[in-house]
Motif scaffolding. Structure first.
Motif, mmCIF file in Angstrom:
data_model
loop_
_atom_site.group_PDB
_atom_site.id
_atom_site.type_symbol
_atom_site.label_atom_id
_atom_site.label_comp_id
_atom_site.label_asym_id
_atom_site.label_seq_id
_atom_site.Cartn_x
_atom_site.Cartn_y
_atom_site.Cartn_z
ATOM 1 N N GLN A 42 0.878 -1.367 0.035
ATOM 2 C CA GLN A 42 0.001 0.074 -0.035
ATOM 3 C C GLN A 42 1.014 1.073 -0.022
ATOM 4 O O GLN A 42 0.762 2.233 -0.704
ATOM 5 C CB GLN A 42 -1.157 0.025 1.122
ATOM 6 C CG GLN A 42 -1.977 -1.004 1.060
ATOM 7 C CD GLN A 42 -2.706 -1.076 2.493
ATOM 8 O OE1 GLN A 42 -2.104 -1.126 3.297
ATOM 9 N NE2 GLN A 42 -4.149 -1.240 2.234
ATOM 10 N N GLU A 50 3.819 5.742 -5.514
ATOM 11 C CA GLU A 50 3.816 5.985 -6.907
ATOM 12 C C GLU A 50 2.896 7.053 -7.248
ATOM 13 O O GLU A 50 3.146 7.803 -8.149
ATOM 14 C CB GLU A 50 3.352 4.510 -7.311
ATOM 15 C CG GLU A 50 4.063 3.682 -8.006
ATOM 16 C CD GLU A 50 3.464 2.327 -8.585
ATOM 17 O OE1 GLU A 50 2.179 2.359 -9.043
ATOM 18 O OE2 GLU A 50 4.014 1.240 -8.326
ATOM 19 N N ARG A 51 1.718 6.989 -6.670
ATOM 20 C CA ARG A 51 0.757 8.122 -6.886
ATOM 21 C C ARG A 51 1.345 9.402 -6.626
ATOM 22 O O ARG A 51 1.100 10.289 -7.354
ATOM 23 C CB ARG A 51 -0.492 7.886 -5.907
ATOM 24 C CG ARG A 51 -1.702 8.854 -6.203
ATOM 25 C CD ARG A 51 -2.609 9.087 -5.273
ATOM 26 N NE ARG A 51 -1.741 9.437 -3.755
ATOM 27 C CZ ARG A 51 -2.620 9.659 -2.871
ATOM 28 N NH1 ARG A 51 -3.593 9.009 -2.759
ATOM 29 N NH2 ARG A 51 -1.673 9.978 -1.653
ATOM 30 N N ASP A 52 2.020 9.827 -5.613
ATOM 31 C CA ASP A 52 2.306 10.870 -5.180
ATOM 32 C C ASP A 52 3.890 11.292 -5.705
ATOM 33 O O ASP A 52 4.478 12.451 -5.670
ATOM 34 C CB ASP A 52 2.533 11.104 -3.618
ATOM 35 C CG ASP A 52 1.385 10.857 -2.761
ATOM 36 O OD1 ASP A 52 0.405 10.986 -3.510
ATOM 37 O OD2 ASP A 52 1.334 10.763 -1.510
ATOM 38 N N ARG A 93 2.249 1.857 -3.509
ATOM 39 C CA ARG A 93 1.159 2.291 -4.417
ATOM 40 C C ARG A 93 1.062 3.822 -4.007
ATOM 41 O O ARG A 93 0.778 4.814 -5.108
ATOM 42 C CB ARG A 93 -0.193 1.823 -4.289
ATOM 43 C CG ARG A 93 -0.151 0.281 -4.277
ATOM 44 C CD ARG A 93 0.194 -0.062 -5.591
ATOM 45 N NE ARG A 93 1.359 -0.104 -6.516
ATOM 46 C CZ ARG A 93 2.395 -0.972 -5.770
ATOM 47 N NH1 ARG A 93 2.384 -1.741 -5.033
ATOM 48 N NH2 ARG A 93 3.705 -0.724 -6.370
ATOM 49 N N ILE A 94 0.915 4.387 -2.844
ATOM 50 C CA ILE A 94 0.769 5.851 -2.475
ATOM 51 C C ILE A 94 1.893 6.477 -3.113
ATOM 52 O O ILE A 94 1.952 7.679 -3.747
ATOM 53 C CB ILE A 94 0.545 6.050 -0.982
ATOM 54 C CG1 ILE A 94 -0.772 5.304 -0.321
ATOM 55 C CG2 ILE A 94 0.848 7.507 -0.417
ATOM 56 C CD1 ILE A 94 -0.673 5.088 1.028
#
Length: 70
Positions: free
Chosen positions: A53, A59-61, A56-57
């Protein structure tokens, strides 16, 4: 150190992924592999799901995993 093992239902709930998506990502090497608990059951280490998780965060940020963990 005792680690919590999550069953598939719990992994689906905390990740938002359905069963088939979980196994597709496991096969692609993009999701933690499950642990064999018995002949008919598997589970995932909660710590590995949390790390997934965080990645993934990050990657997003657009940050590194080290920065996301801080």
């Amino acid at each position: 150190m005792v680690q919590t093992i999550l069953r598939r239902y719990d992994v689906e709930r905390v990740t938002g992924l359905c069963r088939s998506a979980i196994y597709q990502q496991v096969a692609a090497g993009k999701f933690p592999k499950p642990l064999r608990l018995s002949a008919q059951s598997v589970g995932w280490l909660e710590s590995e799901i949390v790390e997934w998780q965080k990645a993934r965060i990050a990657e997003r940020d657009g940050t590194s995993e080290m920065e996301a963990a801080a």
